[in-house]
Design a protein around this motif. Structure first.
Motif, PDB file in Angstrom:
ATOM      1  N   ILE A  53      -8.997   4.330   2.301  1.00  0.00           N
ATOM      2  CA  ILE A  53      -7.417   5.153   1.389  1.00  0.00           C
ATOM      3  C   ILE A  53      -6.861   6.461   2.344  1.00  0.00           C
ATOM      4  O   ILE A  53      -6.078   6.130   1.972  1.00  0.00           O
ATOM      5  CB  ILE A  53      -7.770   5.761  -0.300  1.00  0.00           C
ATOM      6  CG1 ILE A  53      -6.163   6.227  -0.918  1.00  0.00           C
ATOM      7  CG2 ILE A  53      -8.799   6.265  -0.089  1.00  0.00           C
ATOM      8  CD1 ILE A  53      -6.850   5.375  -2.121  1.00  0.00           C
ATOM      9  N   GLN A  94     -12.943   0.575  -0.580  1.00  0.00           N
ATOM     10  CA  GLN A  94     -13.427   1.095   0.223  1.00  0.00           C
ATOM     11  C   GLN A  94     -13.768  -0.167   1.191  1.00  0.00           C
ATOM     12  O   GLN A  94     -14.101  -0.351   1.078  1.00  0.00           O
ATOM     13  CB  GLN A  94     -14.315   2.704   0.255  1.00  0.00           C
ATOM     14  CG  GLN A  94     -13.919   3.774   0.177  1.00  0.00           C
ATOM     15  CD  GLN A  94     -12.669   3.998   0.354  1.00  0.00           C
ATOM     16  OE1 GLN A  94     -11.672   4.518  -0.240  1.00  0.00           O
ATOM     17  NE2 GLN A  94     -12.747   4.615   1.281  1.00  0.00           N
ATOM     18  N   LEU A 128       0.850   4.273  -3.079  1.00  0.00           N
ATOM     19  CA  LEU A 128       0.404   5.261  -2.814  1.00  0.00           C
ATOM     20  C   LEU A 128       1.224   6.308  -3.449  1.00  0.00           C
ATOM     21  O   LEU A 128       1.728   7.290  -3.765  1.00  0.00           O
ATOM     22  CB  LEU A 128      -0.209   5.311  -1.166  1.00  0.00           C
ATOM     23  CG  LEU A 128      -1.098   4.702  -1.157  1.00  0.00           C
ATOM     24  CD1 LEU A 128      -1.254   5.046   1.145  1.00  0.00           C
ATOM     25  CD2 LEU A 128      -2.687   6.095  -1.535  1.00  0.00           C
ATOM     26  N   ILE A 151       0.971  -1.222   0.027  1.00  0.00           N
ATOM     27  CA  ILE A 151      -0.128  -0.261  -0.065  1.00  0.00           C
ATOM     28  C   ILE A 151       0.730   1.109  -0.048  1.00  0.00           C
ATOM     29  O   ILE A 151       1.022   1.956  -0.369  1.00  0.00           O
ATOM     30  CB  ILE A 151      -0.623  -0.029   0.898  1.00  0.00           C
ATOM     31  CG1 ILE A 151      -2.330  -1.355   0.908  1.00  0.00           C
ATOM     32  CG2 ILE A 151      -1.858   1.418   1.161  1.00  0.00           C
ATOM     33  CD1 ILE A 151      -3.093  -0.816   1.962  1.00  0.00           C
ATOM     34  N   MET A 168      -7.858  13.476   0.872  1.00  0.00           N
ATOM     35  CA  MET A 168      -6.569  12.868  -1.130  1.00  0.00           C
ATOM     36  C   MET A 168      -6.431  14.066  -1.391  1.00  0.00           C
ATOM     37  O   MET A 168      -5.254  14.050  -1.355  1.00  0.00           O
ATOM     38  CB  MET A 168      -7.336  11.419  -1.264  1.00  0.00           C
ATOM     39  CG  MET A 168      -7.657  10.500  -0.194  1.00  0.00           C
ATOM     40  SD  MET A 168      -5.889   9.674   0.208  1.00  0.00           S
ATOM     41  CE  MET A 168      -5.230   9.288  -0.836  1.00  0.00           C
ATOM     42  N   ASN A 218     -10.939   4.890  -7.389  1.00  0.00           N
ATOM     43  CA  ASN A 218     -11.017   4.707  -5.916  1.00  0.00           C
ATOM     44  C   ASN A 218     -12.477   4.318  -5.699  1.00  0.00           C
ATOM     45  O   ASN A 218     -13.567   5.125  -6.153  1.00  0.00           O
ATOM     46  CB  ASN A 218     -10.608   5.852  -5.018  1.00  0.00           C
ATOM     47  CG  ASN A 218     -11.007   5.058  -3.094  1.00  0.00           C
ATOM     48  OD1 ASN A 218     -11.384   4.340  -3.487  1.00  0.00           O
ATOM     49  ND2 ASN A 218     -10.964   5.872  -2.594  1.00  0.00           N
ATOM     50  N   ILE A 261      -5.418   5.420  -9.828  1.00  0.00           N
ATOM     51  CA  ILE A 261      -6.103   4.717  -9.048  1.00  0.00           C
ATOM     52  C   ILE A 261      -7.506   4.537  -9.566  1.00  0.00           C
ATOM     53  O   ILE A 261      -7.893   5.617  -9.499  1.00  0.00           O
ATOM     54  CB  ILE A 261      -5.531   4.897  -7.460  1.00  0.00           C
ATOM     55  CG1 ILE A 261      -4.576   5.280  -7.045  1.00  0.00           C
ATOM     56  CG2 ILE A 261      -6.424   4.547  -6.517  1.00  0.00           C
ATOM     57  CD1 ILE A 261      -3.766   5.259  -5.837  1.00  0.00           C
ATOM     58  N   GLU A 285      -5.435   4.560   4.906  1.00  0.00           N
ATOM     59  CA  GLU A 285      -4.068   3.589   5.697  1.00  0.00           C
ATOM     60  C   GLU A 285      -2.743   4.510   4.365  1.00  0.00           C
ATOM     61  O   GLU A 285      -1.635   4.472   5.145  1.00  0.00           O
ATOM     62  CB  GLU A 285      -4.226   2.805   4.209  1.00  0.00           C
ATOM     63  CG  GLU A 285      -4.846   1.685   4.156  1.00  0.00           C
ATOM     64  CD  GLU A 285      -4.553   0.952   5.307  1.00  0.00           C
ATOM     65  OE1 GLU A 285      -3.367   0.757   5.380  1.00  0.00           O
ATOM     66  OE2 GLU A 285      -5.486   0.224   5.902  1.00  0.00           O
ATOM     67  N   HIS A 286      -3.526   5.653   3.915  1.00  0.00           N
ATOM     68  CA  HIS A 286      -2.576   7.331   3.664  1.00  0.00           C
ATOM     69  C   HIS A 286      -1.649   7.121   4.915  1.00  0.00           C
ATOM     70  O   HIS A 286      -0.943   8.406   5.578  1.00  0.00           O
ATOM     71  CB  HIS A 286      -3.254   8.291   3.201  1.00  0.00           C
ATOM     72  CG  HIS A 286      -2.452   9.146   2.613  1.00  0.00           C
ATOM     73  ND1 HIS A 286      -1.913  10.182   3.675  1.00  0.00           N
ATOM     74  CD2 HIS A 286      -1.384   9.558   1.536  1.00  0.00           C
ATOM     75  CE1 HIS A 286      -1.271  10.972   3.242  1.00  0.00           C
ATOM     76  NE2 HIS A 286      -0.783  10.712   1.426  1.00  0.00           N
ATOM     77  N   ILE A 318      -6.166  10.227  -9.144  1.00  0.00           N
ATOM     78  CA  ILE A 318      -7.120   9.528  -8.558  1.00  0.00           C
ATOM     79  C   ILE A 318      -8.439   9.439  -8.936  1.00  0.00           C
ATOM     80  O   ILE A 318      -9.261  10.037  -8.679  1.00  0.00           O
ATOM     81  CB  ILE A 318      -7.147   9.106  -6.653  1.00  0.00           C
ATOM     82  CG1 ILE A 318      -5.873   8.901  -6.721  1.00  0.00           C
ATOM     83  CG2 ILE A 318      -8.913   7.954  -6.295  1.00  0.00           C
ATOM     84  CD1 ILE A 318      -6.045   8.724  -4.373  1.00  0.00           C
ATOM     85  N   TRP A 336      -9.136   0.116  -5.926  1.00  0.00           N
ATOM     86  CA  TRP A 336      -9.335   0.340  -4.557  1.00  0.00           C
ATOM     87  C   TRP A 336     -10.771   0.461  -3.891  1.00  0.00           C
ATOM     88  O   TRP A 336     -11.936   1.127  -4.293  1.00  0.00           O
ATOM     89  CB  TRP A 336      -8.338   1.686  -3.884  1.00  0.00           C
ATOM     90  CG  TRP A 336      -8.365   1.797  -2.861  1.00  0.00           C
ATOM     91  CD1 TRP A 336      -9.120   1.359  -1.735  1.00  0.00           C
ATOM     92  CD2 TRP A 336      -7.467   1.689  -2.158  1.00  0.00           C
ATOM     93  NE1 TRP A 336      -8.032   1.692  -0.408  1.00  0.00           N
ATOM     94  CE2 TRP A 336      -7.251   2.078  -0.706  1.00  0.00           C
ATOM     95  CE3 TRP A 336      -6.069   1.750  -1.948  1.00  0.00           C
ATOM     96  CZ2 TRP A 336      -6.098   1.763   0.314  1.00  0.00           C
ATOM     97  CZ3 TRP A 336      -4.328   2.384  -1.335  1.00  0.00           C
ATOM     98  CH2 TRP A 336      -5.364   1.990   0.085  1.00  0.00           C
TER      99      TRP A 336
END
Length: 150
Positions: free
Chosen positions: A137, A112, A23, A19, A49, A86, A84, A140-141, A29, A110
């Protein structure tokens, strides 16, 4: 959370945080199901994001513009390269999104938190895409923020 990497992928390196690497590498995205309603999770996650420096492309046929960006009805309508995809759609609505992601040459699908579709995930992985399922996301970011700024 589940991470699926395509067969023969030389990225990320074995043992690496997939991940984190995704990223770091991918910055554009497309957010399928992004709502202009600030109370919706898709809005808050995507706003974060965007503020973190990612290029955001809304994909929602019911929106004209979200977070200052033109919204497109379908992934195929987006005139630029998407890294990406999302997904803020119910699990049963994921397969056509994956089909579109494959068609446009996206690198990552990705899904969610709470969204999993094994059949669609396997199809994306078999087509060469990395797949993240049931993971936010934003979370995780944030978890990797220190490493992402290096």
């Amino acid at each position: 959370m589940r991470v699926l990497l395509p067969d023969g992928a030389n990225f990320p390196q074995p043992g690496a945080d997939a991940i984190l690497e995704l990223l770091k590498k991918y910055k554009t995205i497309a957010v399928v199901g992004l709502s202009s309603d600030p109370m919706r999770p898709s809005f808050g996650v995507t706003e974060y994001m965007q503020e973190a420096g990612y290029r955001i492309i809304p994909v929602n046929p019911n929106e004209r513009e979200v977070l200052g960006e033109k919204s497109y009805a379908r992934l195929e309508d987006v005139p630029e390269k998407i890294d990406i995809v999302n997904v803020f759609r119910r699990a049963e609505e994921v397969p056509p999104v994956v089909e579109s992601a494959i068609r446009i040459g996206a690198k990552v699908v990705w899904m969610q938190s709470g969204i999993e579709n094994e059949e669609a995930a396997e199809k994306a992985r078999a087509a060469g895409l990395a797949v993240i399922q049931d993971a936010c996301i934003l979370v995780e970011h944030r978890r990797r923020a220190g490493e992402l700024t290096r």
